[in-house]
Motif scaffolding. Structure first.
Motif, PDB file in Angstrom:
ATOM      1  N   LEU A 169      48.699  59.621  43.238  1.00 34.20           N
ATOM      2  CA  LEU A 169      50.004  59.538  43.877  1.00 34.20           C
ATOM      3  C   LEU A 169      49.966  58.663  45.129  1.00 34.20           C
ATOM      4  O   LEU A 169      50.897  57.905  45.397  1.00 34.20           O
ATOM      5  N   GLN A 170      48.892  58.745  45.890  1.00 33.37           N
ATOM      6  CA  GLN A 170      48.728  57.903  47.084  1.00 33.37           C
ATOM      7  C   GLN A 170      48.742  56.422  46.695  1.00 33.37           C
ATOM      8  O   GLN A 170      49.454  55.621  47.298  1.00 33.37           O
ATOM      9  N   LEU A 171      47.961  56.063  45.689  1.00 34.16           N
ATOM     10  CA  LEU A 171      47.925  54.673  45.224  1.00 34.16           C
ATOM     11  C   LEU A 171      49.288  54.231  44.710  1.00 34.16           C
ATOM     12  O   LEU A 171      49.739  53.115  44.986  1.00 34.16           O
ATOM     13  N   ASP A 231      59.090  67.204  38.439  1.00 39.21           N
ATOM     14  CA  ASP A 231      59.080  66.048  39.327  1.00 39.21           C
ATOM     15  C   ASP A 231      58.125  66.358  40.475  1.00 39.21           C
ATOM     16  O   ASP A 231      57.771  67.512  40.717  1.00 39.21           O
ATOM     17  N   VAL A 232      57.761  65.308  41.180  1.00 39.04           N
ATOM     18  CA  VAL A 232      57.011  65.466  42.421  1.00 39.04           C
ATOM     19  C   VAL A 232      57.845  64.833  43.522  1.00 39.04           C
ATOM     20  O   VAL A 232      58.330  63.711  43.373  1.00 39.04           O
ATOM     21  N   ARG A 233      58.043  65.566  44.592  1.00 35.94           N
ATOM     22  CA  ARG A 233      58.739  65.027  45.766  1.00 35.94           C
ATOM     23  C   ARG A 233      57.675  64.736  46.818  1.00 35.94           C
ATOM     24  O   ARG A 233      56.882  65.609  47.170  1.00 35.94           O
ATOM     25  N   ILE A 234      57.677  63.493  47.308  1.00 33.11           N
ATOM     26  CA  ILE A 234      56.663  63.062  48.274  1.00 33.11           C
ATOM     27  C   ILE A 234      57.343  62.432  49.481  1.00 33.11           C
ATOM     28  O   ILE A 234      58.275  61.647  49.328  1.00 33.11           O
ATOM     29  N   ILE A 235      56.863  62.772  50.657  1.00 37.50           N
ATOM     30  CA  ILE A 235      57.203  62.041  51.867  1.00 37.50           C
ATOM     31  C   ILE A 235      55.971  61.200  52.201  1.00 37.50           C
ATOM     32  O   ILE A 235      54.872  61.734  52.382  1.00 37.50           O
ATOM     33  N   PHE A 236      56.170  59.891  52.228  1.00 37.93           N
ATOM     34  CA  PHE A 236      55.090  58.929  52.419  1.00 37.93           C
ATOM     35  C   PHE A 236      55.299  58.218  53.753  1.00 37.93           C
ATOM     36  O   PHE A 236      56.410  57.766  54.046  1.00 37.93           O
ATOM     37  N   ILE A 258      50.267  60.202  52.401  1.00 38.33           N
ATOM     38  CA  ILE A 258      51.216  61.221  51.975  1.00 38.33           C
ATOM     39  C   ILE A 258      51.270  62.286  53.064  1.00 38.33           C
ATOM     40  O   ILE A 258      50.247  62.853  53.444  1.00 38.33           O
ATOM     41  N   VAL A 259      52.469  62.518  53.581  1.00 37.98           N
ATOM     42  CA  VAL A 259      52.671  63.515  54.631  1.00 37.98           C
ATOM     43  C   VAL A 259      52.975  64.876  54.011  1.00 37.98           C
ATOM     44  O   VAL A 259      52.552  65.909  54.515  1.00 37.98           O
ATOM     45  N   GLN A 260      53.701  64.847  52.890  1.00 36.05           N
ATOM     46  CA  GLN A 260      54.122  66.085  52.245  1.00 36.05           C
ATOM     47  C   GLN A 260      54.296  65.813  50.752  1.00 36.05           C
ATOM     48  O   GLN A 260      54.779  64.748  50.372  1.00 36.05           O
TER      49      GLN A 260
END
Length: 98
Positions: free
Chosen positions: A85-87, A45-50, A59-61
Motif C-alpha cells: 500500500l505504501q508503494l 476497501d482500504v481507507r488511507i491517509i498518506f 501512511i499516517v492512517q
C-alpha cells in the motif's frame, strides 16, 4: 490482496496546522475467498491517509472498510500489505484533480 480500483483526493487544511500535504485514498480490493476478511464481508476497501511532508512520504492512517456499510473493520494489516500500500500510494498520490 489485489488492488482493483482507487480514488485519491488531496485533503485541505484550512487551519494551516498540518505540515506538508495529506491525501486520502479509497482503495478497492480483491482477495482470496479463503482469506479471513472474506468471511467478514464480501466487499472491502482500504481507507488511507498518506502524508508527503518533511518527514517523508508515509501512511499516517489505514483502515479496512466494509464497502456496503462503510463500517471500519477490526483487522490488522500485515507488514507486506502495508509495504504494498505504501508503494501504491507513492506511485499514485499525485493523481488528483487538486
Amino acid at each position: 490482496m489485489q488492488i482493483e480500483s482507487f480514488e485519491v483526493e488531496q485533503l485541505q487544511d484550512p487551519t494551516g496546522i498540518v505540515e506538508g500535504d495529506r491525501y486520502e485514498f479509497l482503495i478497492g480490493l480483491a482477495y482470496d475467498e479463503e482469506d479471513e476478511l472474506f468471511e467478514e464481508t464480501e466487499s472491502i476497501d482500504v481507507r488511507i491517509i498518506f502524508a508527503d511532508d518533511a518527514k517523508g512520504q508515509r501512511i499516517v492512517q489505514a483502515h479496512f472498510i466494509d464497502r456496503a456499510t462503510a463500517k471500519v473493520l477490526d483487522f490488522e494489516f500485515e507488514e507486506e500489505e502495508l509495504q504494498l500500500l505504501q508503494l501504491f500510494c507513492q506511485e499514485h498520490y499525485k493523481e488528483t484533480d487538486q
